[in-house]
Motif scaffolding. Structure first.
Motif, PDB file in Angstrom:
ATOM      1  N   PRO A 248     146.458  65.442  -2.335  1.00 49.85           N
ATOM      2  CA  PRO A 248     146.070  65.754  -3.835  1.00 49.85           C
ATOM      3  C   PRO A 248     146.653  64.792  -4.655  1.00 49.85           C
ATOM      4  CG  PRO A 248     146.812  67.827  -2.599  1.00 49.85           C
ATOM      5  CD  PRO A 248     147.038  66.625  -1.741  1.00 49.85           C
ATOM      6  N   GLN A 249     145.957  64.518  -5.744  1.00 49.38           N
ATOM      7  CA  GLN A 249     146.381  63.415  -6.878  1.00 49.38           C
ATOM      8  C   GLN A 249     147.429  63.899  -7.521  1.00 49.38           C
ATOM      9  OE1 GLN A 249     144.491  60.770  -6.964  1.00 49.38           O
ATOM     10  NE2 GLN A 249     145.770  59.760  -8.957  1.00 49.38           N
ATOM     11  N   GLU A 250     147.760  65.268  -7.736  1.00 51.37           N
ATOM     12  CA  GLU A 250     148.881  65.693  -8.531  1.00 51.37           C
ATOM     13  C   GLU A 250     150.188  65.649  -7.574  1.00 51.37           C
ATOM     14  OE1 GLU A 250     146.109  67.533  -7.593  1.00 51.37           O
ATOM     15  OE2 GLU A 250     145.325  67.569  -9.568  1.00 51.37           O
ATOM     16  N   GLU A 251     150.034  65.614  -6.324  1.00 51.35           N
ATOM     17  CA  GLU A 251     151.232  65.363  -5.224  1.00 51.35           C
ATOM     18  C   GLU A 251     151.479  63.653  -5.386  1.00 51.35           C
ATOM     19  OE1 GLU A 251     151.541  67.316  -1.515  1.00 51.35           O
ATOM     20  OE2 GLU A 251     150.675  68.866  -2.159  1.00 51.35           O
ATOM     21  N   VAL A 252     150.529  62.997  -5.087  1.00 49.96           N
ATOM     22  CA  VAL A 252     150.709  61.387  -5.315  1.00 49.96           C
ATOM     23  C   VAL A 252     151.481  61.083  -6.635  1.00 49.96           C
ATOM     24  CG1 VAL A 252     149.605  59.454  -5.351  1.00 49.96           C
ATOM     25  CG2 VAL A 252     148.821  61.009  -3.912  1.00 49.96           C
ATOM     26  N   ARG A 253     151.003  61.580  -7.813  1.00 54.66           N
ATOM     27  CA  ARG A 253     151.570  61.363  -9.137  1.00 54.66           C
ATOM     28  C   ARG A 253     152.961  61.729  -9.168  1.00 54.66           C
ATOM     29  NH1 ARG A 253     148.870  64.490 -11.993  1.00 54.66           N
ATOM     30  NH2 ARG A 253     146.978  63.198 -12.251  1.00 54.66           N
ATOM     31  N   LEU A 254     153.196  63.020  -8.540  1.00 52.36           N
ATOM     32  CA  LEU A 254     154.504  63.379  -8.681  1.00 52.36           C
ATOM     33  C   LEU A 254     155.560  62.711  -7.584  1.00 52.36           C
ATOM     34  CD1 LEU A 254     156.748  65.398  -9.589  1.00 52.36           C
ATOM     35  CD2 LEU A 254     155.801  67.327  -7.989  1.00 52.36           C
ATOM     36  N   TYR A 255     154.995  62.270  -6.474  1.00 51.17           N
ATOM     37  CA  TYR A 255     155.862  61.564  -5.747  1.00 51.17           C
ATOM     38  C   TYR A 255     156.379  60.187  -6.181  1.00 51.17           C
ATOM     39  CZ  TYR A 255     157.867  59.803  -1.217  1.00 51.17           C
ATOM     40  OH  TYR A 255     158.840  59.300  -0.398  1.00 51.17           O
ATOM     41  N   LEU A 256     155.293  59.503  -6.815  1.00 52.47           N
ATOM     42  CA  LEU A 256     155.560  58.114  -7.766  1.00 52.47           C
ATOM     43  C   LEU A 256     156.238  58.281  -8.798  1.00 52.47           C
ATOM     44  CD1 LEU A 256     152.237  56.711  -7.222  1.00 52.47           C
ATOM     45  CD2 LEU A 256     154.168  56.199  -5.631  1.00 52.47           C
ATOM     46  N   ALA A 257     156.331  59.674  -9.516  1.00 50.92           N
ATOM     47  CA  ALA A 257     157.072  59.992 -10.506  1.00 50.92           C
ATOM     48  C   ALA A 257     158.514  60.078 -10.038  1.00 50.92           C
ATOM     49  CB  ALA A 257     156.615  61.010 -11.367  1.00 50.92           C
ATOM     50  N   LEU A 258     158.761  60.596  -8.990  1.00 56.46           N
ATOM     51  CA  LEU A 258     160.194  60.849  -8.518  1.00 56.46           C
ATOM     52  C   LEU A 258     160.828  59.431  -8.383  1.00 56.46           C
ATOM     53  CD1 LEU A 258     159.570  63.959  -5.782  1.00 56.46           C
ATOM     54  CD2 LEU A 258     161.138  63.847  -7.844  1.00 56.46           C
ATOM     55  N   ARG A 259     160.046  58.560  -7.692  1.00 62.35           N
ATOM     56  CA  ARG A 259     160.388  57.043  -7.484  1.00 62.35           C
ATOM     57  C   ARG A 259     160.942  56.442  -8.883  1.00 62.35           C
ATOM     58  NH1 ARG A 259     160.474  54.368  -3.114  1.00 62.35           N
ATOM     59  NH2 ARG A 259     160.207  52.457  -3.821  1.00 62.35           N
ATOM     60  N   GLU A 260     159.893  56.587  -9.618  1.00 64.66           N
ATOM     61  CA  GLU A 260     160.249  55.933 -10.943  1.00 64.66           C
ATOM     62  C   GLU A 260     161.374  56.525 -11.792  1.00 64.66           C
ATOM     63  OE1 GLU A 260     159.455  53.328 -14.305  1.00 64.66           O
ATOM     64  OE2 GLU A 260     158.757  53.262 -12.306  1.00 64.66           O
ATOM     65  N   ALA A 261     161.503  57.888 -11.876  1.00 63.07           N
ATOM     66  CA  ALA A 261     162.727  58.340 -12.430  1.00 63.07           C
ATOM     67  C   ALA A 261     163.973  58.065 -11.585  1.00 63.07           C
ATOM     68  CB  ALA A 261     162.523  59.925 -12.417  1.00 63.07           C
ATOM     69  N   ALA A 262     164.126  58.230 -10.350  1.00 59.67           N
ATOM     70  CA  ALA A 262     165.228  57.600  -9.580  1.00 59.67           C
ATOM     71  C   ALA A 262     165.734  56.290  -9.879  1.00 59.67           C
ATOM     72  CB  ALA A 262     164.984  57.877  -8.095  1.00 59.67           C
ATOM     73  N   HIS A 263     164.710  55.415 -10.184  1.00 60.48           N
ATOM     74  CA  HIS A 263     165.225  53.890 -10.488  1.00 60.48           C
ATOM     75  C   HIS A 263     165.836  54.028 -11.762  1.00 60.48           C
ATOM     76  CE1 HIS A 263     162.394  52.322  -7.433  1.00 60.48           C
ATOM     77  NE2 HIS A 263     163.458  51.424  -7.349  1.00 60.48           N
ATOM     78  N   GLN A 264     165.176  55.007 -12.832  1.00 58.82           N
ATOM     79  CA  GLN A 264     165.739  54.741 -14.318  1.00 58.82           C
ATOM     80  C   GLN A 264     167.159  55.337 -14.206  1.00 58.82           C
ATOM     81  OE1 GLN A 264     164.292  53.757 -16.831  1.00 58.82           O
ATOM     82  NE2 GLN A 264     162.562  53.122 -15.928  1.00 58.82           N
ATOM     83  N   ARG A 265     167.325  56.407 -13.288  1.00 63.68           N
ATOM     84  CA  ARG A 265     168.867  57.013 -13.300  1.00 63.68           C
ATOM     85  C   ARG A 265     169.551  55.996 -13.007  1.00 63.68           C
ATOM     86  NH1 ARG A 265     169.354  63.177 -11.879  1.00 63.68           N
ATOM     87  NH2 ARG A 265     167.476  63.958 -13.203  1.00 63.68           N
ATOM     88  N   LEU A 266     169.409  55.232 -11.847  1.00 67.16           N
ATOM     89  CA  LEU A 266     170.290  54.377 -11.239  1.00 67.16           C
ATOM     90  C   LEU A 266     170.627  53.227 -12.416  1.00 67.16           C
ATOM     91  CD1 LEU A 266     171.508  53.819  -8.701  1.00 67.16           C
ATOM     92  CD2 LEU A 266     169.843  52.352  -7.796  1.00 67.16           C
TER      93      LEU A 266
END
Length: 489
Positions: free
Chosen positions: A254-272
């Motif tokens: 589902p597109q929502e899951e793809v978007r959320l998983y990629l948002a997790l990666r982007e947000a994790a990079h931002q934290r670091l």
């Protein structure tokens, strides 16, 4: 290691029995391999003679596109601007222009860029907000995304060009210096205009290649940190809806899951990158250190200068394409390469491990999405190819998997806080040797920095107390004769 660093090599010819469309279809760039964005032909631009015609594979074709008589005046105006450029080592105005032109052509699958609508912006905001909530359980680093944004491809180009400039200018600067050094000193004054023209042309060549590279990359990336470097503004989590849709099109997720998983990666990079303040300068410094080890083939450059014909500027392009720049095989250069590879692998490995820990209990597609992204990196995706061509470095996928396994093992052995505490200082991070033996690093006795801090604090306290005593007595050991030169022991 890329054989032709910095994108100066021409893309290899396709085999005769290969993909005919990639080799002959004018929409694929006049024979340019779409996987290598650094050929000089632009998608859909056939140069002065149409597709495949004269000039199809030079920066003029890339810059001017398919000309008609009405465009000729504007074309020569652009040529004059290129030759009169007197800025830094890269003509970034040209790079930006060509990147935008490349984006406007669309990608090889026919996807065109489009403005981001309100609904897509809300979806990105919601995904980043939820991703940050999930990451709270997976890392001790707090949220680093002060805001979130949904970018079009053109907006990604605009936002990331400052970072590309910081990455590429050190390499291009070496070229400009070499161009001025190849002539004998007594001839440099007389050859000033020629050297100036060559530098202008060199800046244009760099600008053309970088513009094409960034434009092609804009059609593939899904966020601001796909190559493990902070390319966008600090504290701004960015996603590209049109590319996310293309990425998830055939995954059966589902597109929502793809978007959320990629948002997790982007947000994790931002934290670091937000909460490890030394990390950005450490990574960019490693790139700069590696670039300083690039050696210019001055003998080849001398031949070019001696034979340079101002009426034939393509001669300089041909010389650049023949591989004038190679990394020096020195201990310092090898150390710089290892430091850069390891740092990037640790960043990507940490993000991979943290995102998996956050997504696994909540997304049924977490394993599939994780493996898809890993294979994308392992197959030499556009992000890796762009970085390898510009910097002369290929990020080895084996290092990413090793780093991810090491961070996961650290979580099991030391907990989330103990794992993330290693980012406090670069000297605490695992080394390339540790990636070869992650279990050895995980179970190595931890250094107790609390005792060291206590000792330093006590020493500082004694120093302050002694200073107060000296202030009261009027100087060091006053009244005892010590330090007064009277010889008293």
């Amino acid at each position: 290691m890329s054989d032709t660093p910095f994108g100066f090599g021409l893309p290899p010819e396709e085999p005769d029995d290969g993909d005919e469309g990639k080799k002959k279809d004018p929409q694929s760039g006049g024979g340019q391999d779409p996987a290598n964005p650094f050929g000089f032909g632009m998608p859909g631009a056939g140069g002065f003679g149409g597709p495949g015609g004269p000039g199809a594979d030079n920066p003029f074709a890339a810059m001017f596109g398919s000309l008609n008589p009405n465009d000729l005046g504007a074309a020569f105006q652009q040529l004059g601007q290129m030759l009169s450029y007197e800025g830094g080592p890269v003509n970034w105005d040209m790079a930006k222009q060509i990147a935008r032109q490349t984006v406007s052509q669309g990608t090889s699958d026919g996807t065109k860029d489009a403005s981001v609508g309100p609904a897509e912006r809300r979806a990105v905001d919601d995904a980043v907000r939820l991703a940050d909530l999930w990451l709270d359980d997976a890392t001790s680093l707090p949220s680093g995304a002060a805001s979130s944004v949904a970018w079009s491809r053109a907006e990604w180009v605009e936002a990331t060009l400052p970072a590309w400039r910081e990455l590429v200018d050190p390499v291009a600067e070496r070229v400009g210096v070499a161009m001025g050094d190849v002539l004998p000193e007594e001839m440099q004054a007389m050859a000033g205009p020629l050297i100036g023209m060559m530098r202008s042309m060199g800046g244009a060549m760099f600008g053309t290649q970088i513009g094409q590279a960034v434009g092609v990359l804009a059609g593939e990336v899904v966020g601001s940190s796909d190559i493990g470097l902070p390319l966008g503004p600090a504290g701004k989590a960015a996603l590209l809806p049109v590319n996310i849709a293309a990425f998830g099109k055939d995954l059966g997720v589902p597109q929502e899951e793809v978007r959320l998983y990629l948002a997790l990666r982007e947000a994790a990079h931002q934290r670091l990158f937000t909460h490890v303040p030394w990390l950005r300068s450490h990574l960019f410094g490693a790139v700069d250190g590696y670039a300083r080890g690039i050696k210019v083939d001055t003998a080849k450059l001398e031949d070019v200068v001696g034979q340079f014909d101002p009426q034939n500027p393509e001669q300089l392009q041909e010389a650049l394409q023949q591989g004038m720049f190679q990394p020096e095989d020195t201990p310092q250069q090898k150390a710089a390469l290892a430091r850069l590879e390891t740092a990037l692998a640790l960043v990507e490995g940490w993000v991979d491990a943290v995102v998996h820990a956050a997504a696994k209990p909540r997304l049924s597609s977490a394993d599939a999405l994780r493996e898809t992204l890993r294979r994308r990196r392992a197959s030499g995706g556009p992000a890796e190819q762009t970085f390898a061509t510009l910097i002369g470095l290929e990020l080895r996928p084996r290092r990413l998997r090793d780093a991810s396994r090491l961070w996961a093992s650290l979580t099991d052995a030391r907990g989330v806080d103990g794992r993330d505490a290693l980012w406090a200082h670069p000297d605490m991070l695992p080394t390339a040797t540790d990636l070869d033996d992650p279990d050895g690093f995980v179970h190595r006795e931890q250094i107790d920095f609390s005792e060291l801090d206590k000792m330093l604090g006590e020493a500082a306290g004694k120093s302050d107390l002694r200073k107060k005593d000296e202030d009261r007595s009027g100087g060091p050991d006053e009244g005892t004769g010590k330090d007064k030169g009277d010889g008293t022991e």
